[in-house]
Design a protein around this motif. Structure first.
Motif, mmCIF file in Angstrom:
data_model
loop_
_atom_site.group_PDB
_atom_site.id
_atom_site.type_symbol
_atom_site.label_atom_id
_atom_site.label_comp_id
_atom_site.label_asym_id
_atom_site.label_seq_id
_atom_site.Cartn_x
_atom_site.Cartn_y
_atom_site.Cartn_z
ATOM 1 N N CYS A 186 0.862 -1.191 0.000
ATOM 2 C CA CYS A 186 0.000 0.000 0.000
ATOM 3 C C CYS A 186 0.891 1.231 0.000
ATOM 4 C CB CYS A 186 -0.916 -0.007 1.223
ATOM 5 S SG CYS A 186 -1.974 1.451 1.359
ATOM 6 N N ARG A 187 1.015 1.870 -1.162
ATOM 7 C CA ARG A 187 1.899 3.024 -1.287
ATOM 8 C C ARG A 187 1.335 4.236 -0.544
ATOM 9 N NH1 ARG A 187 5.621 2.306 -5.401
ATOM 10 N NH2 ARG A 187 5.845 4.547 -5.709
ATOM 11 N N CYS A 188 0.020 4.360 -0.497
ATOM 12 C CA CYS A 188 -0.591 5.509 0.171
ATOM 13 C C CYS A 188 -0.271 5.521 1.665
ATOM 14 C CB CYS A 188 -2.105 5.499 -0.028
ATOM 15 S SG CYS A 188 -2.664 5.645 -1.735
ATOM 16 N N GLU A 189 -0.375 4.353 2.314
ATOM 17 C CA GLU A 189 -0.161 4.249 3.754
ATOM 18 C C GLU A 189 1.188 3.636 4.108
ATOM 19 O OE1 GLU A 189 -2.117 5.487 6.043
ATOM 20 O OE2 GLU A 189 -3.638 6.176 4.601
ATOM 21 N N GLU A 190 1.997 3.325 3.096
ATOM 22 C CA GLU A 190 3.346 2.780 3.275
ATOM 23 C C GLU A 190 3.333 1.488 4.095
ATOM 24 O OE1 GLU A 190 5.922 5.832 4.741
ATOM 25 O OE2 GLU A 190 5.880 6.956 2.858
ATOM 26 N N VAL A 191 2.486 0.551 3.677
ATOM 27 C CA VAL A 191 2.376 -0.748 4.345
ATOM 28 C C VAL A 191 3.156 -1.779 3.541
ATOM 29 C CG1 VAL A 191 0.797 -2.536 5.176
ATOM 30 C CG2 VAL A 191 0.091 -0.130 5.220
ATOM 31 N N THR A 192 4.017 -2.529 4.210
ATOM 32 C CA THR A 192 4.864 -3.511 3.540
ATOM 33 C C THR A 192 4.271 -4.917 3.605
ATOM 34 O OG1 THR A 192 6.136 -3.990 5.534
ATOM 35 C CG2 THR A 192 6.905 -2.165 4.148
ATOM 36 N N VAL A 193 4.885 -5.823 2.848
ATOM 37 C CA VAL A 193 4.461 -7.227 2.854
ATOM 38 C C VAL A 193 4.583 -7.820 4.257
ATOM 39 C CG1 VAL A 193 5.038 -9.541 2.020
ATOM 40 C CG2 VAL A 193 4.987 -7.626 0.425
ATOM 41 N N SER A 194 5.681 -7.514 4.943
ATOM 42 C CA SER A 194 5.887 -8.078 6.284
ATOM 43 C C SER A 194 4.801 -7.634 7.255
ATOM 44 C CB SER A 194 7.271 -7.689 6.831
ATOM 45 O OG SER A 194 7.385 -6.279 6.969
ATOM 46 N N GLU A 195 4.333 -6.399 7.125
ATOM 47 C CA GLU A 195 3.269 -5.911 8.004
ATOM 48 C C GLU A 195 1.947 -6.633 7.721
ATOM 49 O OE1 GLU A 195 3.850 -1.336 9.023
ATOM 50 O OE2 GLU A 195 4.253 -1.725 6.896
ATOM 51 N N ILE A 196 1.711 -6.939 6.459
ATOM 52 C CA ILE A 196 0.494 -7.665 6.110
ATOM 53 C C ILE A 196 0.580 -9.100 6.612
ATOM 54 C CG2 ILE A 196 -0.843 -8.591 4.168
ATOM 55 C CD1 ILE A 196 -0.233 -5.996 2.687
ATOM 56 N N LYS A 197 1.742 -9.716 6.495
ATOM 57 C CA LYS A 197 1.914 -11.076 7.015
ATOM 58 C C LYS A 197 1.723 -11.099 8.535
ATOM 59 C CE LYS A 197 4.982 -12.914 3.417
ATOM 60 N NZ LYS A 197 6.341 -13.451 3.125
ATOM 61 N N LYS A 198 2.200 -10.056 9.211
ATOM 62 C CA LYS A 198 2.025 -9.978 10.660
ATOM 63 C C LYS A 198 0.546 -9.843 11.004
ATOM 64 C CE LYS A 198 3.546 -7.488 14.792
ATOM 65 N NZ LYS A 198 2.188 -7.361 15.352
ATOM 66 N N ALA A 199 -0.183 -9.053 10.199
ATOM 67 C CA ALA A 199 -1.617 -8.898 10.436
ATOM 68 C C ALA A 199 -2.342 -10.230 10.278
ATOM 69 C CB ALA A 199 -2.194 -7.866 9.471
ATOM 70 N N ILE A 200 -1.911 -11.017 9.296
ATOM 71 C CA ILE A 200 -2.510 -12.339 9.089
ATOM 72 C C ILE A 200 -2.182 -13.249 10.268
ATOM 73 C CG2 ILE A 200 -2.483 -14.394 7.623
ATOM 74 C CD1 ILE A 200 -1.895 -12.506 5.244
ATOM 75 N N ALA A 201 -0.942 -13.186 10.747
ATOM 76 C CA ALA A 201 -0.552 -13.989 11.912
ATOM 77 C C ALA A 201 -1.329 -13.578 13.149
ATOM 78 C CB ALA A 201 0.950 -13.849 12.154
ATOM 79 N N ASP A 202 -1.732 -12.300 13.208
ATOM 80 C CA ASP A 202 -2.492 -11.790 14.354
ATOM 81 C C ASP A 202 -3.987 -12.070 14.248
ATOM 82 O OD1 ASP A 202 -0.197 -10.857 15.520
ATOM 83 O OD2 ASP A 202 -0.439 -8.796 14.810
ATOM 84 N N GLY A 203 -4.405 -12.722 13.154
ATOM 85 C CA GLY A 203 -5.810 -13.109 13.064
ATOM 86 C C GLY A 203 -6.580 -12.613 11.868
ATOM 87 N N ALA A 204 -5.961 -11.795 11.000
ATOM 88 C CA ALA A 204 -6.674 -11.314 9.813
ATOM 89 C C ALA A 204 -6.875 -12.470 8.840
ATOM 90 C CB ALA A 204 -5.890 -10.197 9.137
ATOM 91 N N THR A 205 -8.114 -12.646 8.384
ATOM 92 C CA THR A 205 -8.415 -13.750 7.462
ATOM 93 C C THR A 205 -8.987 -13.269 6.144
ATOM 94 O OG1 THR A 205 -10.623 -13.993 8.442
ATOM 95 C CG2 THR A 205 -8.851 -15.361 9.360
ATOM 96 N N ASP A 206 -9.151 -11.952 6.002
ATOM 97 C CA ASP A 206 -9.677 -11.412 4.755
ATOM 98 C C ASP A 206 -9.120 -10.008 4.543
ATOM 99 O OD1 ASP A 206 -11.076 -9.867 6.587
ATOM 100 O OD2 ASP A 206 -12.995 -10.864 6.236
ATOM 101 N N VAL A 207 -9.505 -9.386 3.415
ATOM 102 C CA VAL A 207 -8.990 -8.060 3.081
ATOM 103 C C VAL A 207 -9.373 -7.040 4.144
ATOM 104 C CG1 VAL A 207 -9.165 -6.166 1.436
ATOM 105 C CG2 VAL A 207 -8.916 -8.505 0.600
ATOM 106 N N THR A 208 -10.597 -7.133 4.645
ATOM 107 C CA THR A 208 -11.053 -6.193 5.676
ATOM 108 C C THR A 208 -10.234 -6.328 6.945
ATOM 109 O OG1 THR A 208 -13.303 -6.213 4.789
ATOM 110 C CG2 THR A 208 -13.018 -5.437 7.052
ATOM 111 N N GLY A 209 -9.909 -7.565 7.320
ATOM 112 C CA GLY A 209 -9.106 -7.782 8.522
ATOM 113 C C GLY A 209 -7.723 -7.182 8.398
ATOM 114 N N VAL A 210 -7.118 -7.314 7.223
ATOM 115 C CA VAL A 210 -5.811 -6.699 6.987
ATOM 116 C C VAL A 210 -5.928 -5.184 7.031
ATOM 117 C CG1 VAL A 210 -3.997 -6.357 5.257
ATOM 118 C CG2 VAL A 210 -4.929 -8.642 5.654
#
Length: 271
Positions: free
Chosen positions: A188-212
């Protein structure tokens, strides 16, 4: 001018020349020069920081539109990949006899190859002429945003802004996704979110786009997920093995495009 942007999604060349600091014809015939076709007054200044020649000025407040000093600009193209809005281009009217060159960001796969014949398109996405790819800059050295340069008839250099895609996009297979997306890559270039941050969100319980989105703000920026949604979906699929229906889509919030408060209040247009 703003209403034209809202209705069409882009400004014509004539409108741009009235809205931004556009390089003079005298400068354009001397060699490559950058053009920042940025018309959104939002807090953004990576282009200013990226230019080692100090040719791009935003200053205070940070919502100022970028101003390019045509005398300092060398047309190196570093600012193209650094622009979060993909709004900077480099044109060179001196490329060859009767030919000009246009450099632009190209965040699609597959990448074109040097020497490839392509259809050059304008700001509306319409084919205006034939072109030839003369350079594809390495994404790793340009903030992982490929910069493509095409040679076109010189009279089209101020109209051409991209090339027509030859094939439909192909979603990466799960086993390929992890290899394609390095952990430090910006999703996400607008909010400067990296792949690692998205993977961490998934590890924390995100299971869909909204959760991420709730955990990282990916998709909450100016583009409303138009740039990052597909990548977020691919990472979710690779990490969880879920179906597209379970992963879901980004929920855009109105307005779909930025508008002024005066427009929302029913006030008169700027012009």
């Amino acid at each position: 001018m703003r209403m034209a942007l809202l209705n069409e999604g882009y400004l014509t060349l004539e409108e741009l020349k009235k809205s931004i600091k556009y390089p003079s014809e005298e400068r354009m015939v001397k060699g490559p020069v950058a053009i920042a076709e940025c018309i959104q007054e939002i807090p953004c200044n990576p282009c200013e920081s990226a230019c080692r020649f100090h040719a791009i000025q935003i200053g205070e407040p940070i919502t100022n539109l970028p101003c390019i000093d045509e005398d300092k600009c060398t047309g190196c193209g570093v600012c193209i990949a650094q622009c979060s809005g993909l709004a900077i281009f480099v044109i060179d009217k001196t490329y060859a006899e009767g030919k000009g060159a246009v450099s632009f960001p190209y965040e699609y796969l597959p990448l074109p190859e040097k020497g490839q014949k392509v259809e050059a398109v304008n700001r509306k996405g319409e084919t205006v002429c034939q072109g030839e790819v003369v350079k594809v800059m390495n994404p790793a050295s340009f903030d992982r945003t490929p910069v493509v340069t095409v040679a076109v008839p010189v009279e089209y250099t101020e109209e051409v802004r991209s090339i027509k895609r030859e094939t439909e996009p192909v979603a990466p297979r799960e086993e390929e996704a992890v290899q394609i997306f390095d952990d430090d890559m910006l999703v996400c270039r607008c909010e400067e979110v990296t792949v690692s941050e998205i993977k961490k969100a998934i590890a924390d319980g995100a299971t869909d786009v909204t959760g991420v989105k709730r955990r990282t703000r990916a998709g909450m920026g100016l583009c409303q997920g138009r740039t990052c949604e597909k990548i977020v979906q691919a990472i979710l699929k690779a990490e969880l093995g879920e179906s597209p229906a379970d992963i879901g889509k980004n929920t855009s919030r109105p307005p779909v495009r930025p508008v002024t408060f005066s427009s929302l209040a029913g006030g008169e247009d700027d012009e």
